[in-house]
Enzyme design. Structure first.
Site, PDB file in Angstrom:
ATOM      1  N   VAL A 184      40.183  46.894  29.321  1.00  9.74           N
ATOM      2  CA  VAL A 184      39.719  45.786  28.453  1.00  9.74           C
ATOM      3  C   VAL A 184      38.698  44.757  29.204  1.00  9.74           C
ATOM      4  CG1 VAL A 184      40.434  43.882  26.880  1.00  9.74           C
ATOM      5  CG2 VAL A 184      41.497  46.130  27.006  1.00  9.74           C
ATOM      6  N   LYS A 185      37.562  44.500  28.469  1.00 10.22           N
ATOM      7  CA  LYS A 185      36.735  43.377  29.189  1.00 10.22           C
ATOM      8  C   LYS A 185      36.941  42.055  28.631  1.00 10.22           C
ATOM      9  CE  LYS A 185      32.158  44.216  30.645  1.00 10.22           C
ATOM     10  NZ  LYS A 185      30.776  44.822  29.917  1.00 10.22           N
ATOM     11  N   CYS A 186      37.224  41.231  29.304  1.00  9.01           N
ATOM     12  CA  CYS A 186      37.463  39.715  28.843  1.00  9.01           C
ATOM     13  C   CYS A 186      36.503  38.693  29.470  1.00  9.01           C
ATOM     14  CB  CYS A 186      38.834  39.264  29.321  1.00  9.01           C
ATOM     15  SG  CYS A 186      40.161  39.746  28.255  1.00  9.01           S
TER      16      CYS A 186
END
Ligand code: G3P
Length: 214
Positions: free
Chosen positions: A82-84
């Site tokens: 997951v890219k945050c």
């Protein structure tokens, strides 16, 4: 060093996956928008190829929204990272997601202090954007050098994923510095196996081979 494609194009991903030089894929909202297809469908199809690391980015800007999106994306496939974004809300979401066992790629990193924070909250990857720094007149690779030093000093397990790569020299420099991963557009990856002397050498070998009695 792992080599990733920075794309949401299944055609590009399949080409490099078939050659056998692809270790992962990173996507972002701009790359997904180019495809004109549903986001989760694209991520599911990339994962189905067997690509072991596929970064999918949240678009919420508040922590609760990032958590909801991140938990949903994580359910798509075990290969999803997951890219945050590197914001206070993104740091908070990363810390919570990492504690839950979700691997987070902290994106939009432009300073070494930001990278230090990403490691401290337990990000699996940190993504310094080299090309965009170069575009600003700042030496992007200096940032990678700083992050490598800091992570070595403190033995942080966070992997350095060099992003916003524009040309093969960026890949070479990232490798020399010991970065863990380089993610690049298809146009850059397809240049890596090429050299004019390889082509000339092969042509000469094949020509000489014609003289060998058959
Ligand atoms: O995916 C993140 C990063 O690699 C984007 O690159 O070329 O849009 O600066 P670029």
């Amino acid at each position: 060093m792992e080599l990733f494609l920075d794309t949401a194009s299944l055609t590009e991903i399949r080409t490099m996956w078939d050659i056998g030089i692809l270790d992962g894929v990173t996507t972002n909202p701009s790359l997904v928008a180019k495809e004109g297809r549903k986001f989760e469908e694209i991520i599911r199809e990339i994962c189905a190829l067997g690509v072991p690391s596929v970064s999918a980015e949240v678009v919420a800007t508040d922590t609760d929204g990032m958590l909801a999106e991140g938990r949903r994306l994580r359910q798509i496939h075990p290969s999803v990272y997951v890219k945050c974004p590197m914001t206070p809300a993104g740091l908070k979401a990363t810390k919570i997601l990492a504690r839950e066992g979700t691997r987070v790629n902290m994106t939009l990193v432009f300073s070494a202090n930001q990278a230090l924070l990403a490691a401290k909250v337990g990000a699996a990857y940190v993504s310094p954007f080299i090309g965009r720094l170069d575009d600003q007149g700042q030496e992007g690779m200096d940032l990678v050098r700083e992050i490598v030093t800091i992570y070595r000093n403190y033995k942080f397990p966070t992997k350095i994923l060099v992003a916003s790569i524009r040309h093969p020299v960026h890949v070479l420099e990232a490798a020399e510095l010991g970065a863990d991963i380089a993610t690049m557009p298809f146009a850059v990856m397809e240049k890596l196996p090429n050299h004019p002397l390889t082509d000339l050498g092969l042509a000469r070998f094949l020509k000489d081979w014609e003289k060998v009695p058959k």
